[in-house]
Design a protein around this motif. Structure first.
Motif, PDB file in Angstrom:
ATOM      1  N   SER A 142      48.550  14.023  46.203  1.00 44.35           N
ATOM      2  CA  SER A 142      48.443  13.977  44.734  1.00 44.35           C
ATOM      3  C   SER A 142      48.163  12.704  44.276  1.00 44.35           C
ATOM      4  CB  SER A 142      49.547  14.454  44.090  1.00 44.35           C
ATOM      5  OG  SER A 142      49.842  16.129  44.312  1.00 44.35           O
ATOM      6  N   ALA A 143      48.988  11.505  44.786  1.00 48.46           N
ATOM      7  CA  ALA A 143      48.669  10.185  44.200  1.00 48.46           C
ATOM      8  C   ALA A 143      47.246   9.664  44.798  1.00 48.46           C
ATOM      9  CB  ALA A 143      49.627   9.303  44.821  1.00 48.46           C
ATOM     10  N   GLU A 144      46.854   9.854  46.042  1.00 46.87           N
ATOM     11  CA  GLU A 144      45.526   9.701  46.452  1.00 46.87           C
ATOM     12  C   GLU A 144      44.633  10.195  45.819  1.00 46.87           C
ATOM     13  OE1 GLU A 144      47.570  10.006  51.177  1.00 46.87           O
ATOM     14  OE2 GLU A 144      45.844  11.319  50.418  1.00 46.87           O
ATOM     15  N   LYS A 145      44.682  11.391  45.389  1.00 44.47           N
ATOM     16  CA  LYS A 145      43.423  12.053  44.548  1.00 44.47           C
ATOM     17  C   LYS A 145      43.458  11.230  43.128  1.00 44.47           C
ATOM     18  CE  LYS A 145      42.225  16.534  42.786  1.00 44.47           C
ATOM     19  NZ  LYS A 145      42.335  17.977  42.860  1.00 44.47           N
ATOM     20  N   TYR A 146      44.519  11.258  42.488  1.00 46.73           N
ATOM     21  CA  TYR A 146      44.395  10.407  41.358  1.00 46.73           C
ATOM     22  C   TYR A 146      44.037   8.904  41.306  1.00 46.73           C
ATOM     23  CZ  TYR A 146      46.207   9.716  36.618  1.00 46.73           C
ATOM     24  OH  TYR A 146      46.155   9.103  35.111  1.00 46.73           O
ATOM     25  N   ALA A 147      44.563   8.169  42.473  1.00 53.81           N
ATOM     26  CA  ALA A 147      44.014   6.983  42.623  1.00 53.81           C
ATOM     27  C   ALA A 147      42.497   6.884  42.752  1.00 53.81           C
ATOM     28  CB  ALA A 147      44.628   6.337  43.957  1.00 53.81           C
ATOM     29  N   MET A 148      41.884   8.051  43.471  1.00 58.93           N
ATOM     30  CA  MET A 148      40.419   7.894  43.474  1.00 58.93           C
ATOM     31  C   MET A 148      39.825   8.034  42.431  1.00 58.93           C
ATOM     32  SD  MET A 148      39.826  10.013  46.988  1.00 58.93           S
ATOM     33  CE  MET A 148      40.598   9.540  48.674  1.00 58.93           C
ATOM     34  N   TYR A 149      40.367   8.812  41.215  1.00 59.55           N
ATOM     35  CA  TYR A 149      39.772   9.127  39.962  1.00 59.55           C
ATOM     36  C   TYR A 149      39.819   7.940  39.198  1.00 59.55           C
ATOM     37  CZ  TYR A 149      39.965   9.979  34.947  1.00 59.55           C
ATOM     38  OH  TYR A 149      40.017  10.095  33.559  1.00 59.55           O
ATOM     39  N   LEU A 150      41.061   7.137  39.431  1.00 54.93           N
ATOM     40  CA  LEU A 150      41.163   5.757  38.600  1.00 54.93           C
ATOM     41  C   LEU A 150      40.158   4.879  39.120  1.00 54.93           C
ATOM     42  CD1 LEU A 150      44.999   5.266  38.393  1.00 54.93           C
ATOM     43  CD2 LEU A 150      43.407   6.111  36.435  1.00 54.93           C
ATOM     44  N   ALA A 151      40.126   4.723  40.477  1.00 59.14           N
ATOM     45  CA  ALA A 151      39.077   3.900  41.002  1.00 59.14           C
ATOM     46  C   ALA A 151      37.629   4.089  40.656  1.00 59.14           C
ATOM     47  CB  ALA A 151      39.119   3.809  42.583  1.00 59.14           C
ATOM     48  N   LYS A 152      37.341   5.253  40.447  1.00 62.34           N
ATOM     49  CA  LYS A 152      35.830   5.762  39.941  1.00 62.34           C
ATOM     50  C   LYS A 152      35.858   5.092  38.441  1.00 62.34           C
ATOM     51  CE  LYS A 152      31.982   7.924  41.049  1.00 62.34           C
ATOM     52  NZ  LYS A 152      31.095   7.603  41.939  1.00 62.34           N
ATOM     53  N   LYS A 153      36.862   5.445  37.699  1.00 63.77           N
ATOM     54  CA  LYS A 153      37.007   5.233  36.362  1.00 63.77           C
ATOM     55  C   LYS A 153      36.577   3.790  36.180  1.00 63.77           C
ATOM     56  CE  LYS A 153      39.661   6.135  32.360  1.00 63.77           C
ATOM     57  NZ  LYS A 153      38.725   7.102  31.358  1.00 63.77           N
ATOM     58  N   MET A 154      37.333   3.028  37.037  1.00 63.76           N
ATOM     59  CA  MET A 154      37.295   1.471  36.956  1.00 63.76           C
ATOM     60  C   MET A 154      36.578   0.713  37.665  1.00 63.76           C
ATOM     61  SD  MET A 154      41.356   0.571  36.262  1.00 63.76           S
ATOM     62  CE  MET A 154      41.977   1.014  37.949  1.00 63.76           C
ATOM     63  N   ASP A 155      35.732   1.574  38.526  1.00 59.64           N
ATOM     64  CA  ASP A 155      35.042   0.924  39.631  1.00 59.64           C
ATOM     65  C   ASP A 155      35.670  -0.258  40.408  1.00 59.64           C
ATOM     66  OD1 ASP A 155      32.609   0.099  41.006  1.00 59.64           O
ATOM     67  OD2 ASP A 155      32.060  -1.330  39.578  1.00 59.64           O
ATOM     68  N   ALA A 156      37.022   0.130  40.751  1.00 56.68           N
ATOM     69  CA  ALA A 156      37.903  -0.591  41.504  1.00 56.68           C
ATOM     70  C   ALA A 156      37.833  -0.251  43.039  1.00 56.68           C
ATOM     71  CB  ALA A 156      39.099  -0.366  41.120  1.00 56.68           C
ATOM     72  N   GLU A 157      38.295  -1.193  43.848  1.00 55.62           N
ATOM     73  CA  GLU A 157      38.443  -0.826  45.348  1.00 55.62           C
ATOM     74  C   GLU A 157      39.681  -0.260  45.795  1.00 55.62           C
ATOM     75  OE1 GLU A 157      38.395  -3.410  49.752  1.00 55.62           O
ATOM     76  OE2 GLU A 157      38.958  -4.364  47.724  1.00 55.62           O
ATOM     77  N   LEU A 158      39.940   0.807  46.649  1.00 57.22           N
ATOM     78  CA  LEU A 158      41.028   1.207  47.053  1.00 57.22           C
ATOM     79  C   LEU A 158      41.570   0.658  48.370  1.00 57.22           C
ATOM     80  CD1 LEU A 158      40.601   5.149  46.457  1.00 57.22           C
ATOM     81  CD2 LEU A 158      41.942   3.445  44.959  1.00 57.22           C
ATOM     82  N   VAL A 159      42.956   0.336  48.234  1.00 60.95           N
ATOM     83  CA  VAL A 159      43.606  -0.044  49.696  1.00 60.95           C
ATOM     84  C   VAL A 159      44.668   1.007  49.811  1.00 60.95           C
ATOM     85  CG1 VAL A 159      44.734  -2.025  50.840  1.00 60.95           C
ATOM     86  CG2 VAL A 159      42.947  -2.719  48.967  1.00 60.95           C
ATOM     87  N   PHE A 160      44.468   1.652  51.086  1.00 61.03           N
ATOM     88  CA  PHE A 160      45.383   2.513  51.387  1.00 61.03           C
ATOM     89  C   PHE A 160      46.216   1.852  52.463  1.00 61.03           C
ATOM     90  CE2 PHE A 160      41.656   5.347  50.480  1.00 61.03           C
ATOM     91  CZ  PHE A 160      42.206   6.086  49.744  1.00 61.03           C
ATOM     92  N   LEU A 161      47.550   2.136  52.100  1.00 64.43           N
ATOM     93  CA  LEU A 161      48.751   1.422  53.111  1.00 64.43           C
ATOM     94  C   LEU A 161      49.496   2.538  53.658  1.00 64.43           C
ATOM     95  CD1 LEU A 161      50.368  -0.947  53.994  1.00 64.43           C
ATOM     96  CD2 LEU A 161      51.549  -0.929  51.664  1.00 64.43           C
ATOM     97  N   HIS A 162      49.810   2.406  54.949  1.00 69.10           N
ATOM     98  CA  HIS A 162      50.794   3.112  55.626  1.00 69.10           C
ATOM     99  C   HIS A 162      51.539   2.459  56.596  1.00 69.10           C
ATOM    100  CE1 HIS A 162      52.378   6.782  57.548  1.00 69.10           C
ATOM    101  NE2 HIS A 162      52.344   6.499  58.768  1.00 69.10           N
ATOM    102  N   ILE A 163      53.103   2.755  56.501  1.00 68.80           N
ATOM    103  CA  ILE A 163      53.917   2.004  57.207  1.00 68.80           C
ATOM    104  C   ILE A 163      54.513   2.962  58.161  1.00 68.80           C
ATOM    105  CG2 ILE A 163      56.234   0.772  57.228  1.00 68.80           C
ATOM    106  CD1 ILE A 163      55.432  -0.061  54.278  1.00 68.80           C
ATOM    107  N   ILE A 164      54.643   2.457  59.512  1.00 67.98           N
ATOM    108  CA  ILE A 164      55.237   3.365  60.546  1.00 67.98           C
ATOM    109  C   ILE A 164      56.350   2.438  61.166  1.00 67.98           C
ATOM    110  CG2 ILE A 164      54.713   4.116  63.095  1.00 67.98           C
ATOM    111  CD1 ILE A 164      52.126   4.749  62.297  1.00 67.98           C
ATOM    112  N   ASN A 165      57.382   3.192  60.857  1.00 68.93           N
ATOM    113  CA  ASN A 165      58.802   2.469  61.566  1.00 68.93           C
ATOM    114  C   ASN A 165      58.847   2.815  62.887  1.00 68.93           C
ATOM    115  OD1 ASN A 165      59.883   1.454  58.847  1.00 68.93           O
ATOM    116  ND2 ASN A 165      60.390   3.455  58.574  1.00 68.93           N
ATOM    117  N   THR A 166      58.571   1.852  63.951  1.00 71.46           N
ATOM    118  CA  THR A 166      58.464   2.074  65.365  1.00 71.46           C
ATOM    119  C   THR A 166      59.875   1.418  65.908  1.00 71.46           C
ATOM    120  OG1 THR A 166      57.706  -0.250  65.460  1.00 71.46           O
ATOM    121  CG2 THR A 166      56.003   1.534  65.428  1.00 71.46           C
TER     122      THR A 166
END
Length: 278
Positions: free
Chosen positions: A16-40
């Motif tokens: 849901s957050a990813e989808k909303y972030a894409m909407y905001l990025a489109k609205k602001m012409d912004a770049e998206l940075v997806f961050l994922h953390i894996i606990n190894t």
């Protein structure tokens, strides 16, 4: 605002957050940075390829994460949004703030189930931990979010001078998003004030810290959160912006912030701006 960070664990809530972030990025012409953390189970960066084979479950998790991140970037690019990924091994929540600084992030969009439990509240989930420490606006999206437009944003304030600099940040954010701000004062029994006094204080506050002309809206409610939600629903607002006062996880357990209570009680997006100093 030109760069949005989306910490994700690929859950339904995060989607849901990813989808909303894409909407905001489109609205602001912004770049998206997806961050994922894996606990190894071990410092993965120091392992050789052969040593990695001793941890097949971790290998599988990393491969799946890479595939998910690749798919997110593809989805964003299909919408004409510039996007990239960051995959971090064996780290935790505090690392997010390092990326905000290093990557010159302007906004964070995160998902939240918005529920409280002793363990989650005492220790602090990733989302709540970021809320208390973030130097940039944090947008919290619930899993069942249905607000995919952002035209009207309610800003709840107490008109105290110490929040003035944060109000400037709210105005700047609203300008970047191209949204209308509805300035709201919730009049509660605990801190009751007469209407004329509220308007007088509010006008002085806006004169000193505001850039635009704002109408002051007042609603009476037993609690700030109830008043904010009632007003937002009444005017069919697309989200709410509030100033968050940073506290330790222990203090938050004994005194939850209005921001966190709003996340727990409301279904619409909540924009959190940490109280700043001059």
């Amino acid at each position: 605002m030109k760069k949005i960070l989306i910490p994700t664990d690929f859950s339904a809530c995060a989607k849901s957050a990813e989808k909303y972030a894409m909407y905001l990025a489109k609205k602001m012409d912004a770049e998206l940075v997806f961050l994922h953390i894996i606990n190894t189970p071990i410092d993965w960066s120091k392992l050789t390829k052969e040593q990695e084979n001793f941890f097949p479950e971790t290998q599988s998790a990393i491969a799946e994460a890479k595939a998910n991140l690749k798919e997110l970037i593809k989805d964003a690019e299909e919408l004409g949004i510039s996007a990239r990924k960051i995959l971090v091994y064996n780290d935790g929540n505090k690392k997010i703030h390092k990326f905000v600084e290093d990557e010159h992030i302007d906004m964070i969009v995160m998902g939240s189930h918005g529920t409280y439990g002793f363990r989650e509240h005492m220790l602090g989930s990733n989302t709540y931990g970021v809320l208390r420490r973030s130097s940039v606006p944090v947008v919290v999206i619930k899993e069942n979010n249905k607000k995919m437009n952002l035209n009207t944003l309610v800003f709840a304030t107490n008109f105290k001078e110490e929040t003035g600099e944060s109000f400037k940040a709210v105005e700047k954010m609203a300008e970047s998003l191209g949204v209308k701000l509805k300035v709201l004062f919730v009049n509660t029994p605990t801190y009751f004030m007469e209407t004329n006094d509220i308007l007088s204080i509010g006008k002085e506050f806006l004169k000193e810290f505001g850039t635009y002309n704002h109408e002051i809206h007042i609603i009476d409610a037993f609690k700030e959160e109830r008043g904010i939600i009632q007003f937002a629903e009444k005017i069919k607002a697309d989200g709410v912006a509030v100033i968050t006062f940073g506290k330790s996880d222990l203090m938050q357990y004994f005194s939850p912030s209005i921001t966190e209570n709003l996340i727990a009680m409301a279904d619409f997006p909540v924009f959190s701006i940490l109280k700043t100093k001059k």
